[in-house]
Write a protein that holds these residues in place. Structure first.
Motif: not given
Length: 184
Positions: A88-89, A118-122, A124-126, A131-132
């Motif tokens: 996540w770094s 949000v179009w970067v965070a969501a 990529w975060g998903a 992966q986590t």
């Protein structure tokens, strides 16, 4: 079927190969193996399919105390935290920077503009969340920690070899002490 199978014919697991790698590393540290022998045996250890192949790599080495191999395998508990931080770094600073740009833009405009980060965070975060979950379910933090420990061991072995080479140069010879044909 396994009852009639000899130990040397049984398939070895990754943990068995890693245990042999730890014993080989200890033998290198003790000076029982030179860097070339260590590297060759290490490659053979990770390519071994049976206990017999692994046992052959250790036949001329004395038993190594248990604590000698313990340094190769990282401590339990911290490996998951390190793996998650590594995974996540990149996401955290990217979201922070895009949010800061959004905030500066909103301040300049005098009102809160559409939150485009949000179009970067969501997405990529998903992906990272997937992966986590998959990594934790499959034991990826442990494999990652073992791989990093092995890479550190190889780097230490290379540095040890460089140090020996510098010492040999200082002595005026490129051969190891005690080599046939050379005084040792």
């Amino acid at each position: 079927m396994l009852d009639g199978m000899r130990r040397d014919e049984m398939r070895a697991a990754d943990a068995d190969r890693q245990q042999v790698a730890a014993r080989l590393r200890a033998a290198l540290d003790e000076g029982r193996l030179d860097l070339g022998e260590y590297d060759e045996r290490l490659q053979q250890a990770y390519a071994a399919k049976t206990y017999g192949e692994l046992d052959l790599l250790l036949t001329d080495l004395p038993d190594v105390p248990a604590q000698a191999g313990a340094a190769v395998v990282p401590a339990q508990g911290h490996e998951t935290r390190r793996w998650l931080l590594g995974l996540w770094s990149g996401w955290v600073p990217a979201v922070a920077v895009t949010t800061a740009v959004w905030g500066a833009t909103s301040l300049a405009e005098g009102y809160a503009v559409y939150y485009w980060p949000v179009w970067v965070a969501a997405p990529w975060g998903a992906v990272l969340l997937w992966q986590t979950v998959a990594g934790l379910a499959s034991g990826e933090p442990r494999r990652h920690a073992e791989q990093q420990a092995e890479e550190r061991a190889k780097a230490q072995a290379k540095e040890h070899a460089r140090q020996l080479k510098r010492e040999r140069r200082a002595l005026g010879t490129d051969e190891a002490p005690g080599t046939p044909g050379r005084p040792g």
